[in-house]
Design an enzyme around this catalytic site. Structure first.
Site, PDB file in Angstrom:
ATOM      1  N   GLU A 239       0.867  -1.167   0.000  1.00  0.00           N
ATOM      2  CA  GLU A 239       0.000   0.000   0.000  1.00  0.00           C
ATOM      3  C   GLU A 239       0.913   1.229   0.000  1.00  0.00           C
ATOM      4  O   GLU A 239       1.823   1.301   0.839  1.00  0.00           O
ATOM      5  CB  GLU A 239      -0.891   0.015   1.249  1.00  0.00           C
ATOM      6  CG  GLU A 239      -1.819   1.208   1.224  1.00  0.00           C
ATOM      7  CD  GLU A 239      -2.785   1.282   2.406  1.00  0.00           C
ATOM      8  OE1 GLU A 239      -2.745   0.402   3.280  1.00  0.00           O
ATOM      9  OE2 GLU A 239      -3.576   2.251   2.426  1.00  0.00           O
TER      10      GLU A 239
ATOM     11  N   ARG B   8       5.824 -13.006   9.627  1.00  0.00           N
ATOM     12  CA  ARG B   8       6.457 -11.698   9.391  1.00  0.00           C
ATOM     13  C   ARG B   8       7.886 -11.691   9.883  1.00  0.00           C
ATOM     14  O   ARG B   8       8.208 -12.366  10.850  1.00  0.00           O
ATOM     15  CB  ARG B   8       5.761 -10.607  10.206  1.00  0.00           C
ATOM     16  CG  ARG B   8       4.382 -10.283   9.850  1.00  0.00           C
ATOM     17  CD  ARG B   8       3.843  -9.268  10.852  1.00  0.00           C
ATOM     18  NE  ARG B   8       4.223  -7.903  10.492  1.00  0.00           N
ATOM     19  CZ  ARG B   8       3.584  -7.186   9.575  1.00  0.00           C
ATOM     20  NH1 ARG B   8       2.561  -7.684   8.947  1.00  0.00           N
ATOM     21  NH2 ARG B   8       3.962  -5.957   9.294  1.00  0.00           N
TER      22      ARG B   8
ATOM     23  N   LYS C   2       4.663   0.619   9.157  1.00  0.00           N
ATOM     24  CA  LYS C   2       4.691   1.921   8.505  1.00  0.00           C
ATOM     25  C   LYS C   2       4.025   2.982   9.371  1.00  0.00           C
ATOM     26  O   LYS C   2       4.454   4.122   9.387  1.00  0.00           O
ATOM     27  CB  LYS C   2       3.986   1.834   7.150  1.00  0.00           C
ATOM     28  CG  LYS C   2       4.872   1.262   6.067  1.00  0.00           C
ATOM     29  CD  LYS C   2       4.149   1.212   4.740  1.00  0.00           C
ATOM     30  CE  LYS C   2       3.145   0.093   4.714  1.00  0.00           C
ATOM     31  NZ  LYS C   2       2.557  -0.134   3.385  1.00  0.00           N
TER      32      LYS C   2
HETATM   33  P1  ATP Z   1       2.966  -2.287   7.823  1.00  0.00           P
HETATM   34  O1  ATP Z   1       2.299  -3.007   8.932  1.00  0.00           O
HETATM   35  O2  ATP Z   1       4.399  -1.997   8.043  1.00  0.00           O
HETATM   36  O3  ATP Z   1       2.206  -1.085   7.349  1.00  0.00           O
HETATM   37  P2  ATP Z   1       1.734  -3.728   5.803  1.00  0.00           P
HETATM   38  O4  ATP Z   1       1.629  -5.198   5.853  1.00  0.00           O
HETATM   39  O5  ATP Z   1       0.537  -2.932   6.114  1.00  0.00           O
HETATM   40  O6  ATP Z   1       2.966  -3.313   6.653  1.00  0.00           O
HETATM   41  P3  ATP Z   1       1.757  -3.497   2.980  1.00  0.00           P
HETATM   42  O7  ATP Z   1       2.110  -2.332   2.168  1.00  0.00           O
HETATM   43  O8  ATP Z   1       0.362  -3.939   3.011  1.00  0.00           O
HETATM   44  O9  ATP Z   1       2.276  -3.202   4.432  1.00  0.00           O
HETATM   45  O10 ATP Z   1       2.732  -4.712   2.672  1.00  0.00           O
HETATM   46  C1  ATP Z   1       3.053  -5.224   1.410  1.00  0.00           C
HETATM   47  C2  ATP Z   1       3.463  -6.654   1.593  1.00  0.00           C
HETATM   48  O11 ATP Z   1       4.576  -6.744   2.472  1.00  0.00           O
HETATM   49  C3  ATP Z   1       2.341  -7.454   2.210  1.00  0.00           C
HETATM   50  O12 ATP Z   1       2.192  -8.650   1.491  1.00  0.00           O
HETATM   51  C4  ATP Z   1       2.806  -7.686   3.618  1.00  0.00           C
HETATM   52  O13 ATP Z   1       2.301  -8.894   4.130  1.00  0.00           O
HETATM   53  C5  ATP Z   1       4.330  -7.701   3.480  1.00  0.00           C
HETATM   54  N1  ATP Z   1       4.980  -7.331   4.743  1.00  0.00           N
HETATM   55  C6  ATP Z   1       4.783  -6.216   5.473  1.00  0.00           C
HETATM   56  N2  ATP Z   1       5.506  -6.237   6.604  1.00  0.00           N
HETATM   57  C7  ATP Z   1       6.202  -7.401   6.600  1.00  0.00           C
HETATM   58  C8  ATP Z   1       7.133  -8.033   7.493  1.00  0.00           C
HETATM   59  N3  ATP Z   1       7.504  -7.452   8.643  1.00  0.00           N
HETATM   60  N4  ATP Z   1       7.630  -9.245   7.158  1.00  0.00           N
HETATM   61  C9  ATP Z   1       7.270  -9.823   6.007  1.00  0.00           C
HETATM   62  N5  ATP Z   1       6.403  -9.289   5.129  1.00  0.00           N
HETATM   63  C10 ATP Z   1       5.862  -8.098   5.402  1.00  0.00           C
HETATM   64 MG    MG Z   2      -1.165  -2.404   5.329  1.00  0.00          MG
END
Ligand code: ATP
Ligand code: MG
Length: 551
Positions: free
Chosen positions: A32, A257, A267
């Site tokens: 995102e 994760r 984020k």
């Molecule tokens: P955040 O919680 O940091 O905002 P998010 O999962 O909301 O992370 P996205 O932009 O939706 O962020 O993530 C894009 C991809 O990266 C998704 O498939 C998510 O599962 C993966 N991802 C995010 N954080 C991690 C992590 N700590 N380890 C592995 N994969 C991750």
């Molecule tokens: Mg997200």
């Protein structure tokens, strides 16, 4: 690119190819654009791109931009840059917002099938009606609206006839389901907001749980890899794909994760650190963002090797941040030049060295890599050494300079401390030493031995430089610290940055941003791209030399 060793996701893919379920593996990395990528995302990138690569498949970069309020083109651009810098090339670039029309049609299809309805309950009421893990939910009084009424209301939602929050569209599944995600989840909400891609075209936006499976199916993604928090959403994911009658049926697979000690990996939290001024931007070298790590001096190889070492599994313990440091040391050891830099200068005058004379000494650029060749280092009557390489009243076992003691200057001569010069406050401001011409480095002198070797920089040609030393930005909770009211901001380390003004060798005058060096005894440093100017060199310490960490 090196490939993944075997893991459970790879095994699924192998089976699906062998059984003929798929001919080609298609994955996607779906960030995102509401912030910069962090090292956790690097794991997702490496898994998605790496696995598709293993099978000659393809990987899309898809911006999951269904929430106009938090998203921005700045984030879109930084994400593209970071993915490329990490060493990956996407096949297709997509924006989920380009599918809004298609998603709307699928929602209309659900309404026509009696599987979605417009609800007038407020967000709070919806939450109340939802029930809990132990109690079933209650049906909304609007649940049994006719298909015609729902079609009319949904169209009017789209046309902007209602205010934010006045109505939502919900999937009609089962308010008594033990899986709360299936208790009539909201699939569209009203948000009168300008979207970075679609502008003011839409005022209703699909929810993640509805949009994501459709995005995957539209792109013919075969394996939709996500993190374990989404495990409970898998039945809803499958429901959406099936009931929306999508041709492709992607399979959602979850992995654990990545978490790293002494940092935060979200984020939302990272944005808070930026917005509240704890750091000087998303690319602050203390941030676990890809851009911060790049600015600190991490290489793509070190990040990839680190992530591969953490493996692919369902579990998600925190990985020691020292492991990351281990991988960058390993990567830089044989790649970068070695040099000398003084972080806390103390002037030394060599009283028996001829005034006005400068000699050029020879030194290897990297003694472990002879092919890198030699460099010349000037030496003269005046040099700088580190303040803490001198003690007026040293403890026993201190082998560096003190009155009457002799040490080796790296690549140069033995010097002996003869006299200490102090200012009116009694602080040591200069040392007067003598040198022994016979002890020149490389001449095979064996007359006597000294126990200490220190580094130095010739004073008249030295280039002023700023050194930025970093400690962890966030200090993990200790055993004693069980105060649950503390937020992560209470764990921000007030001493995470130390700035020193010193000197480097004259041959460093022309270094470029992002050039990397090993400074003798101090560790690996990167030329900071943001603060370095033609008149000022700024080095970020990537990592010190030694670690107790064992892989
Ligand atoms: P955040 O919680 O940091 O905002 P998010 O999962 O909301 O992370 P996205 O932009 O939706 O962020 O993530 C894009 C991809 O990266 C998704 O498939 C998510 O599962 C993966 N991802 C995010 N954080 C991690 C992590 N700590 N380890 C592995 N994969 C991750
Ligand atoms: Mg997200």
């Amino acid at each position: 690119m090196d490939n993944h060793t075997s893991n459970f996701i790879k095994d699924i893919m192998i089976k699906d190819l062998e059984s003929g379920k798929h001919e080609k593996i298609i994955t996607r990395f779906p960030p995102e654009p509401n912030g910069y990528l962090h090292i956790g995302h690097a794991k997702s990138i490496i898994i998605n791109f790496g696995l598709a690569d293993d099978f000659n498949g393809k990987t899309n970069l898809r911006f999951d931009d269904t929430n106009p309020l938090k998203e921005d083109i700045e984030y879109v651009n930084s994400i593209k840059e970071d993915v490329k810098w990490l060493g990956f090339e996407w096949d297709d670039l997509f924006f989920a917002s380009d599918y809004f029309e298609e998603m709307y049609k699928r929602a209309v299809l659900l309404i026509k099938k009696g599987l979605a309805y417009v609800d007038d309950l407020s967000a709070d009421e919806i939450r109340e009606y939802r029930g809990t893990l132990t109690e079933p939910g209650k049906e909304s009084p609007y649940r049994d609206r006719s298909i015609e009424e729902n079609l009319d209301l949904f169209e009017r939602m789209r046309n902007g006839e209602f205010a934010n929050g006045e109505k939502v569209l919900r999937a009609k599944i089962d308010m008594k389901s033990p899986n709360i995600n299936l208790r009539d989840p909201v699939i569209y909400r009203i948000s009168h907001a300008t979207h970075h891609n679609t502008g003011d075209k839409w005022c209703i936006y699909p929810m993640y749980a509805f949009a994501h499976p459709l995005e995957d199916a539209i792109e013919d993604v075969t394996h939709s890899i996500c993190t374990v928090e989404f495990e409970d959403q898998r039945p809803l994911y499958n429901w959406v794909v099936e009931q929306c009658e999508m041709k492709s049926q992607p399979q959602q697979i979850e992995f654990g994760r990545l978490n790293v000690t002494n940092t935060v990996m979200s984020k939302r939290k990272l944005k808070q650190l930026v917005d509240e001024g704890f750091v000087d931007g998303w690319d602050d070298p203390r941030m676990p963002t890809i851009s911060g790590m790049r600015r600190k001096g991490f290489t793509p190889e070190s990040i990839r090797n680190f992530v591969r070492e953490t493996g692919v599994s369902k579990g998600s313990g925190a990985v020691d941040s020292q492991m990351l440091e281990h991988f960058v040391r390993e990567d830089l050891k044989l790649k970068v030049p070695r040099t000398m830099g003084i972080l806390n200068p103390l002037k030394v005058v060599i009283t028996n060295y001829p005034e006005g004379q400068i000699e050029l000494l020879d030194a290897e650029i990297n003694p472990e890599v002879p092919e890198m060749g030699m460099r010349k280092i000037p030496f003269s009557r005046e040099i700088y050494i580190e303040q803490d390489d001198f003690m007026e009243n040293p403890p026993s076992k201190y082998f560096r300079l003190f009155p009457g003691n002799e040490v080796r200057l790296k690549h140069a001569y033995f010097i002996k401390c003869e006299e200490v010069v102090k200012n009116e406050n009694g602080e040591v401001v200069e040392l007067r030493c003598t040198y022994d011409p016979q002890t020149k480095s490389g001449t095979g002198f064996t007359g006597r031995k000294v126990k200490g070797t220190i580094h130095w920089v010739e004073a008249t040609n030295a280039v002023p430089a700023e050194f930025r030393l970093y400690e962890p930005l966030i200090l993990d909770k200790t055993e004693e610290d069980n105060d649950e009211d503390k937020t992560f901001l209470d764990h921000v380390n007030p001493h995470s940055l130390e700035i020193l003004q010193g000197y480097v060798e004259p041959n460093m005058r022309d270094v470029m941003p992002q050039d990397k060096f090993q400074f003798f005894r101090h560790g690996y440093f990167n030329v900071d791209p943001k603060h370095t100017t033609v008149n000022k060199l700024v080095f970020n310490r990537i990592v010190s030399l030694k670690s107790s960490f064992k892989l």
